[in-house]
Design a protein around this motif. Sequence first.
Motif, PDB file in Angstrom:
ATOM      1  N   LYS A 124      54.881  43.726  71.513  1.00  0.00           N
ATOM      2  CA  LYS A 124      53.735  42.902  71.093  1.00  0.00           C
ATOM      3  C   LYS A 124      52.483  43.754  70.928  1.00  0.00           C
ATOM      4  CE  LYS A 124      56.205  39.092  71.621  1.00  0.00           C
ATOM      5  NZ  LYS A 124      57.429  39.660  72.202  1.00  0.00           N
ATOM      6  N   ASN A 125      52.587  45.037  71.265  1.00  0.00           N
ATOM      7  CA  ASN A 125      51.410  45.904  71.278  1.00  0.00           C
ATOM      8  C   ASN A 125      51.674  47.196  70.521  1.00  0.00           C
ATOM      9  OD1 ASN A 125      50.074  44.101  73.239  1.00  0.00           O
ATOM     10  ND2 ASN A 125      51.625  44.894  74.647  1.00  0.00           N
ATOM     11  N   ALA A 126      52.258  47.084  69.336  1.00  0.00           N
ATOM     12  CA  ALA A 126      52.675  48.268  68.588  1.00  0.00           C
ATOM     13  C   ALA A 126      51.499  49.160  68.214  1.00  0.00           C
ATOM     14  CB  ALA A 126      53.438  47.850  67.340  1.00  0.00           C
ATOM     15  N   ASP A 127      50.375  48.589  67.847  1.00  0.00           N
ATOM     16  CA  ASP A 127      49.234  49.413  67.451  1.00  0.00           C
ATOM     17  C   ASP A 127      48.730  50.250  68.621  1.00  0.00           C
ATOM     18  OD1 ASP A 127      49.319  48.474  64.874  1.00  0.00           O
ATOM     19  OD2 ASP A 127      47.763  46.967  65.154  1.00  0.00           O
ATOM     20  N   ALA A 128      48.639  49.652  69.785  1.00  0.00           N
ATOM     21  CA  ALA A 128      48.210  50.393  70.975  1.00  0.00           C
ATOM     22  C   ALA A 128      49.253  51.442  71.346  1.00  0.00           C
ATOM     23  CB  ALA A 128      47.981  49.433  72.143  1.00  0.00           C
ATOM     24  N   ALA A 129      50.525  51.108  71.175  1.00  0.00           N
ATOM     25  CA  ALA A 129      51.593  52.055  71.483  1.00  0.00           C
ATOM     26  C   ALA A 129      51.511  53.276  70.568  1.00  0.00           C
ATOM     27  CB  ALA A 129      52.948  51.371  71.346  1.00  0.00           C
ATOM     28  N   LYS A 130      51.150  53.056  69.310  1.00  0.00           N
ATOM     29  CA  LYS A 130      51.006  54.176  68.377  1.00  0.00           C
ATOM     30  C   LYS A 130      49.854  55.085  68.807  1.00  0.00           C
ATOM     31  CE  LYS A 130      52.924  51.691  64.406  1.00  0.00           C
ATOM     32  NZ  LYS A 130      52.629  51.097  63.077  1.00  0.00           N
ATOM     33  N   LYS A 131      48.777  54.495  69.305  1.00  0.00           N
ATOM     34  CA  LYS A 131      47.657  55.302  69.798  1.00  0.00           C
ATOM     35  C   LYS A 131      48.102  56.148  70.996  1.00  0.00           C
ATOM     36  CE  LYS A 131      43.999  52.104  68.339  1.00  0.00           C
ATOM     37  NZ  LYS A 131      42.910  51.209  68.816  1.00  0.00           N
ATOM     38  N   TYR A 132      48.931  55.589  71.829  1.00  0.00           N
ATOM     39  CA  TYR A 132      49.437  56.320  72.995  1.00  0.00           C
ATOM     40  C   TYR A 132      50.295  57.503  72.538  1.00  0.00           C
ATOM     41  CZ  TYR A 132      51.427  57.019  77.674  1.00  0.00           C
ATOM     42  OH  TYR A 132      51.799  57.553  78.888  1.00  0.00           O
ATOM     43  N   LEU A 133      51.172  57.256  71.574  1.00  0.00           N
ATOM     44  CA  LEU A 133      52.025  58.329  71.074  1.00  0.00           C
ATOM     45  C   LEU A 133      51.203  59.397  70.358  1.00  0.00           C
ATOM     46  CD1 LEU A 133      55.197  56.493  69.708  1.00  0.00           C
ATOM     47  CD2 LEU A 133      54.868  57.611  71.904  1.00  0.00           C
ATOM     48  N   ALA A 134      50.148  58.983  69.672  1.00  0.00           N
ATOM     49  CA  ALA A 134      49.293  59.953  68.986  1.00  0.00           C
ATOM     50  C   ALA A 134      48.618  60.880  69.992  1.00  0.00           C
ATOM     51  CB  ALA A 134      48.243  59.219  68.148  1.00  0.00           C
ATOM     52  N   GLN A 147      72.093  52.674  80.178  1.00  0.00           N
ATOM     53  CA  GLN A 147      72.629  52.120  78.940  1.00  0.00           C
ATOM     54  C   GLN A 147      72.603  50.595  78.971  1.00  0.00           C
ATOM     55  OE1 GLN A 147      73.493  54.220  76.516  1.00  0.00           O
ATOM     56  NE2 GLN A 147      74.044  52.643  75.036  1.00  0.00           N
ATOM     57  N   GLU A 148      73.043  50.029  80.072  1.00  0.00           N
ATOM     58  CA  GLU A 148      73.056  48.576  80.195  1.00  0.00           C
ATOM     59  C   GLU A 148      71.632  48.005  80.229  1.00  0.00           C
ATOM     60  OE1 GLU A 148      74.661  50.693  82.105  1.00  0.00           O
ATOM     61  OE2 GLU A 148      76.737  50.379  81.458  1.00  0.00           O
ATOM     62  N   LYS A 149      70.737  48.718  80.944  1.00  0.00           N
ATOM     63  CA  LYS A 149      69.351  48.260  81.012  1.00  0.00           C
ATOM     64  C   LYS A 149      68.699  48.276  79.645  1.00  0.00           C
ATOM     65  CE  LYS A 149      68.707  49.872  85.766  1.00  0.00           C
ATOM     66  NZ  LYS A 149      68.036  50.846  86.658  1.00  0.00           N
ATOM     67  N   LEU A 150      69.022  49.299  78.870  1.00  0.00           N
ATOM     68  CA  LEU A 150      68.488  49.379  77.519  1.00  0.00           C
ATOM     69  C   LEU A 150      68.903  48.187  76.678  1.00  0.00           C
ATOM     70  CD1 LEU A 150      67.257  50.790  75.023  1.00  0.00           C
ATOM     71  CD2 LEU A 150      69.483  51.862  74.717  1.00  0.00           C
ATOM     72  N   THR A 151      70.190  47.899  76.693  1.00  0.00           N
ATOM     73  CA  THR A 151      70.710  46.800  75.884  1.00  0.00           C
ATOM     74  C   THR A 151      70.015  45.491  76.229  1.00  0.00           C
ATOM     75  OG1 THR A 151      72.862  47.898  75.755  1.00  0.00           O
ATOM     76  CG2 THR A 151      72.794  45.533  75.267  1.00  0.00           C
ATOM     77  N   THR A 152      69.847  45.243  77.522  1.00  0.00           N
ATOM     78  CA  THR A 152      69.200  44.007  77.963  1.00  0.00           C
ATOM     79  C   THR A 152      67.724  43.984  77.601  1.00  0.00           C
ATOM     80  OG1 THR A 152      70.739  43.845  79.814  1.00  0.00           O
ATOM     81  CG2 THR A 152      68.731  42.529  79.954  1.00  0.00           C
ATOM     82  N   ALA A 153      67.021  45.082  77.870  1.00  0.00           N
ATOM     83  CA  ALA A 153      65.573  45.121  77.664  1.00  0.00           C
ATOM     84  C   ALA A 153      65.193  45.004  76.199  1.00  0.00           C
ATOM     85  CB  ALA A 153      65.000  46.402  78.259  1.00  0.00           C
ATOM     86  N   LEU A 154      65.873  45.714  75.328  1.00  0.00           N
ATOM     87  CA  LEU A 154      65.500  45.692  73.921  1.00  0.00           C
ATOM     88  C   LEU A 154      65.910  44.403  73.226  1.00  0.00           C
ATOM     89  CD1 LEU A 154      66.106  49.351  72.709  1.00  0.00           C
ATOM     90  CD2 LEU A 154      64.081  48.300  73.713  1.00  0.00           C
ATOM     91  N   ALA A 155      66.817  43.675  73.814  1.00  0.00           N
ATOM     92  CA  ALA A 155      67.202  42.382  73.247  1.00  0.00           C
ATOM     93  C   ALA A 155      66.307  41.247  73.738  1.00  0.00           C
ATOM     94  CB  ALA A 155      68.651  42.069  73.591  1.00  0.00           C
ATOM     95  N   SER A 156      65.449  41.546  74.718  1.00  0.00           N
ATOM     96  CA  SER A 156      64.592  40.505  75.286  1.00  0.00           C
ATOM     97  C   SER A 156      63.350  40.280  74.435  1.00  0.00           C
ATOM     98  CB  SER A 156      64.171  40.898  76.706  1.00  0.00           C
ATOM     99  OG  SER A 156      63.184  41.911  76.652  1.00  0.00           O
ATOM    100  N   ASN A 157      62.588  39.247  74.769  1.00  0.00           N
ATOM    101  CA  ASN A 157      61.334  38.959  74.080  1.00  0.00           C
ATOM    102  C   ASN A 157      60.166  39.748  74.650  1.00  0.00           C
ATOM    103  OD1 ASN A 157      62.428  37.031  72.285  1.00  0.00           O
ATOM    104  ND2 ASN A 157      62.376  35.462  73.890  1.00  0.00           N
ATOM    105  N   THR A 158      60.398  40.453  75.735  1.00  0.00           N
ATOM    106  CA  THR A 158      59.320  41.188  76.395  1.00  0.00           C
ATOM    107  C   THR A 158      59.731  42.636  76.676  1.00  0.00           C
ATOM    108  OG1 THR A 158      60.083  40.373  78.545  1.00  0.00           O
ATOM    109  CG2 THR A 158      58.315  39.133  77.456  1.00  0.00           C
ATOM    110  N   PRO A 159      60.026  43.408  75.626  1.00  0.00           N
ATOM    111  CA  PRO A 159      60.390  44.808  75.855  1.00  0.00           C
ATOM    112  C   PRO A 159      59.158  45.614  76.222  1.00  0.00           C
ATOM    113  CG  PRO A 159      60.148  44.424  73.515  1.00  0.00           C
ATOM    114  CD  PRO A 159      59.971  43.085  74.182  1.00  0.00           C
TER     115      PRO A 159
END
Length: 424
Positions: free
Chosen positions: A322-332, A76-88
Amino acid sequence: MKGWRGLAAGAAALAVAVSGCGTSTNSGSGTETKEITVWLMDGSAPTTLTDALNKEFESANGIKVKYEVQKWTGIQEKLTTALASNTPPDVIELGNTQTASFADTNTLADLTADASQFNGGEWLGGLKDSLTLNGKQYGVPFYAANRTVIYRTDLLQAAGVAKPPASRAEWIDAINKLKAANASNPDFQALYLPGQSWYFLLSLIWDEGGDIAKQDGGKWTGTLDTPQAKAGFEAYKALYDASATKKAPADIDEAKPQQMEVFGTGNVGMMIGLPWELAGAVKAKADLKDKTSAFPIPSKKAGSTAPVFLGGSNLAIPAGSKNADAAKKYLALLSSKKYQDMLAEGGAVPGTSKDTSKLGSTPLGKAMAESSPNGKVTPVTPKWAAVEAGQNPLKDALTAYLTGAKTLDQATKDASDAVTKAMG
């Protein structure tokens, strides 16, 4: 929910770590992504699946996958820190009961318009609900598991129960036959049912047409004191009272002690459990392997299964990736039938495929597959965590009602008021 290899009854959470991030050469300049980071939970997917998936993705897209398996402790704590960062990271796994809380903080990408490329038409209703907030979808279903009735085939056969019960009435009849056949064993429990198995209580409440709470105009109100919800409590008490002369304590849940340990003693005919619990019992007592099977939790309506809580995980893309399009391909790719079948073969209800034929290769898998289409989740709101993680009012109400400390009306009213207060 914990990964399907270790799914526990309780709240789910995202597995992330502060270190590591997806990289790109562009920073918005339009050049190609060279690497994405994927964080999945320990035990969520077998390495045979992830190795094949990552290899295929890299080969097809020319993008390296930095794959990191995360631990549950401190997530839970790691999530809060990671998603608030500039490099999730670029792809993350979330427990499906907590997706709403993270979506509410605007740290997850809205994937509503992309659902079709993730086989959106194949998602189970309950799984889709778990990642939908205010009409928008903030993820993709990964996998799920649901409770079934795990039983000793030899004991039911000896008691004259020829086939698995197909209604709640038949279930109670089977319990009574088991008790009668084992009356000489003072420690025997036809059904091991602790007094606070609230996930199972949900099945009974939903089966009666009730629910935990309702939303009206953005406000949540507890509904555990409605006639339908009360009927669910009454059904629980009927099963609890019928289960054994020596009942399980009314003030504990299925985790203390672990019910698989109780089942493994040989003094239990049935338990309402998850795949990992049967696996644990068999590991401790090997001869149970050929003496156990499972059937769906029966509905009060003959021939139907009761609604079940679908515990599991969703996959999401952080809003700051920073790589949402590639991430969508991964999820697909992960959403494709090939990898969904691999999840099913491993014993999980696939998240983006209604084809559960691979899951039906075992009796327990078949029972899960039969009941999962009728699955549901707890209220989808960031405020639900306050109910589940705090002094759980459903547990309190069960104990008070089963022990006679409160009447049914008082126990359910107090629980309903507590839900309203926590979610209000």
